[in-house]
Design an enzyme around this catalytic site. Structure first.
Site, short mmCIF file in Angstrom:
data_model
loop_
_atom_site.label_atom_id
_atom_site.label_comp_id
_atom_site.label_asym_id
_atom_site.label_seq_id
_atom_site.Cartn_x
_atom_site.Cartn_y
_atom_site.Cartn_z
N ARG A 71 5.26 15.80 -0.35
CA ARG A 71 5.45 14.38 -0.05
C ARG A 71 6.57 13.78 -0.91
NH1 ARG A 71 1.53 9.53 -1.32
NH2 ARG A 71 2.16 8.04 0.28
N HIS A 75 9.68 11.81 0.72
CA HIS A 75 9.94 10.40 0.39
C HIS A 75 11.29 10.23 -0.30
CE1 HIS A 75 5.90 8.23 0.98
NE2 HIS A 75 5.86 9.36 1.66
N ASN A 104 4.96 4.06 -1.98
CA ASN A 104 5.13 5.14 -2.95
C ASN A 104 4.17 5.08 -4.12
OD1 ASN A 104 7.19 6.49 -1.63
ND2 ASN A 104 8.82 5.37 -2.66
N HIS A 208 1.28 17.08 7.52
CA HIS A 208 -0.03 16.44 7.42
C HIS A 208 -1.16 17.46 7.56
CE1 HIS A 208 1.82 12.31 8.71
NE2 HIS A 208 2.13 12.67 7.49
#
Length: 341
Positions: A71, A75, A104, A208
């Site tokens: 992640r 990001h 975040n 995911h």
């Protein structure tokens, strides 16, 4: 009957998959760069092995570290490109940084990147960028979490040579990060802005398959989808009931559920079975079925081999990792990933 319907969908959409995989969507940006596999071969030969050893050390004690590292890289790349800006701390002069933005604030795994950077600064001072460490750590964490990959072999090669950015703004993170509540049109536009097509969108959504999510990221689907106290009609009713049991109306902000029930630490294509049965956790997961091309990817992965999924996931990760990179004399090589030099 359900199986016959599934087979029919697969046959009807197979041509779409083939065309889509070979052709980028119109208007997609391109990000040529100076990245190359083995960039540090001469300047810091141990660079990749140091990152790998660091990730292995943390993974051996806590297998849940994979999802946060994956992640972090995602990001980072969606805001200003893959330049390590998500790692920077806020300063009085710059104001709130990316990591301070609401989307975040649940990010984790910074300590792994910091540990790898410290080890590399000891071995090769000022050579390996934080942005490259993010890309390598994400690859290594996924490789370690892939069931059946008993050797822990790297699932894809990571082109390196990124340099670190000097700007990190919370407002840019809010504006650019895909939302778990986004519809397909919005997602397609955001991915296209990073040089990624519909195939990449659907394949990268497979991230995911691993990790947990806070209730706040999907609770709107359970209790107030349109603002009138209703549930998201695209969510399977029995699954919605199970989620409500885990995330009651007054859930604690720390409460989480597994992205794929019973499989929060192993990486595979089971996520797509959930999406196909309307049990994707996020609205953005179910949004894949709003589009013919993305839906074709979802249904094709129900029957594809695990090896095929991993190959396609790695290819899309490499494409994402080239988004908006800084190379050559641009940016800097930070000595501390949280601070500008």
């Amino acid at each position: 009957m359900a199986m016959q319907q599934l087979v029919a969908k697969l046959l009807a959409l197979s041509v779409v998959v083939l065309v889509m995989m070979s052709s980028p969507i119109a208007g997609t940006a391109s990000y040529p760069s100076l990245l190359q596999v083995g960039h540090y071969r001469q300047s810091c030969p141990a660079a990749e092995s140091v990152v790998r050893a660091t990730v292995e050390g943390y993974f051996s004690r806590d297998p849940t570290v994979t999802a946060p590292l994956l992640r972090l890289h995602f990001h980072d790349c969606f805001v200003r490109g893959c330049d390590g800006s998500v790692l920077l701390n806020a300063t009085a002069a710059s104001g709130p940084a990316e990591k301070d933005a609401m989307p975040n604030q649940s990010l984790d795994g910074f300590y792994v990147i910091d540990a790898a950077k410290a080890a590399l600064e000891f071995k090769c001072p000022g050579v390996v960028s934080c942005a490259d460490i993010l890309a390598l750590a994400a690859r290594d964490a996924v490789s370690l979490a892939t069931a059946g990959n008993t050797s822990g072999a790297s699932l894809w090669e990571v082109p390196t040579g990124r340099r670190d950015g000097r700007v990190s703004a919370a407002a840019e993170a809010v504006a650019n990060l895909p939302s778990s509540f986004a519809d397909f049109a919005k997602l397609k536009k955001q991915f296209a802005s990073k040089g990624l097509n519909v195939n990449d969108l659907a394949i990268l959504s497979g991230a995911h398959a691993i990790g947990n999510s806070h209730c706040a990221s999907f609770a709107k689907r359970l209790y107030n989808f349109t603002g009138h106290g209703d549930a998201d009609p695209s969510l399977d009713a029995s699954y919605a009931a199970a989620l409500r049991a885990s995330c009651p109306p007054r859930f604690d902000n720390a409460t989480t559920v597994e992205m794929v029930p019973g499989s929060s630490t192993s990486f595979d294509a089971d996520y797509y079975k959930l999406v196909a049965s309307h049990r994707g956790l996020f609205h953005s997961d179910q949004a894949l079925l709003q589009d013919q091309q993305a839906g074709a990817v979802v249904y094709s992965l129900l029957t594809s081999s695990k090896k095929s999924f991993l190959r396609r996931f790695g290819a899309s990760m490499v494409r994402m990792g080239r988004a908006g990179v800084l190379t050559g004399a641009a940016g800097e090589i930070r000595h501390n990933c949280a601070l500008l030099n």
